[in-house]
Design an enzyme around this catalytic site. Structure first.
Site, short mmCIF file in Angstrom:
data_model
loop_
_atom_site.label_atom_id
_atom_site.label_comp_id
_atom_site.label_asym_id
_atom_site.label_seq_id
_atom_site.Cartn_x
_atom_site.Cartn_y
_atom_site.Cartn_z
CB SER A 53 85.28 110.07 -5.42
OG SER A 53 85.58 108.90 -5.01
CB VAL A 58 89.06 118.82 -2.86
CG1 VAL A 58 87.59 119.90 -2.69
CG2 VAL A 58 90.04 119.79 -3.65
CB CYS A 59 85.88 114.39 -1.85
SG CYS A 59 85.26 114.83 -3.58
CG ASP A 60 90.61 113.08 2.65
OD1 ASP A 60 90.72 111.61 3.21
OD2 ASP A 60 90.96 113.69 3.55
CB THR A 63 84.32 114.04 4.11
OG1 THR A 63 83.51 114.16 2.94
CG2 THR A 63 83.39 113.35 4.93
#
Length: 164
Positions: A53, A58-60, A63
């Site tokens: 998500s 970590v996803c932020d 990306t």
């Protein structure tokens, strides 16, 4: 391969892919709800960054990192795929200033997740992973991150994209 989420084992659904295989096709949704397939970027190298998500730390960071690096890659499409709704992805990209990466949603039918073996059955999220597909649709790099809350190997993925 054992994948964990917060140190607890999870079950991945779908078929895991390997280097040397033909990349499976998939259908995901762009932020405007249009369908996007692997063929839409045919003739380019594809760096596919998979995150659970965009609204998590970590996803932020993952990306944003690939967004920064994407500008330096020639003839390469950088795709970030999650099960976030397209509306949420669009809002996140606008607030984060993401303009070199295309965010795509696998929420509708988990087409990508099933084709690449990254659907976490217990959570209906995608496991953190990175794939590089060359211009001939051959998989040249695969990383299924063992612990979903950890970062992928950015340098190895970027190197594979540059060499594809």
């Amino acid at each position: 391969m054992q994948i964990t989420f917060k140190q607890k084992p999870v079950t991945l659904a779908g078929t895991q892919v390997q280097v040397g295989e033909k990349a499976p096709d998939f259908t995901v949704l762009a932020n405007d709800l249009s369908e996007v397939t692997l063929a839409d970027s045919k003739g380019k190298v594809r760096l596919i960054s998979v995150v659970p998500s965009l609204d998590t730390g970590v996803c932020d960071q993952q990306t944003r990192r690939f967004n920064e690096e994407a500008a330096k890659l020639d003839n390469t499409a950088v795709l970030t795929i999650s099960v976030d709704l397209p509306f949420a992805q669009k809002r996140w990209c606008a607030s984060a200033g993401i303009d070199n990466v295309q965010t795509l949603s696998d929420h509708r039918d988990l087409s990508f997740g099933e084709a690449y073996g990254v659907v976490i059955k217990e959570l209906r999220l995608l496991a953190r992973s990175v794939f590089v597909v060359n211009a001939d649709d051959e998989i040249v790099y695969v990383e299924y991150v063992n612990e979903v809350t950890e970062h992928p190997n950015y340098e190895a993925a970027l190197e594979a994209a540059k060499n594809a």
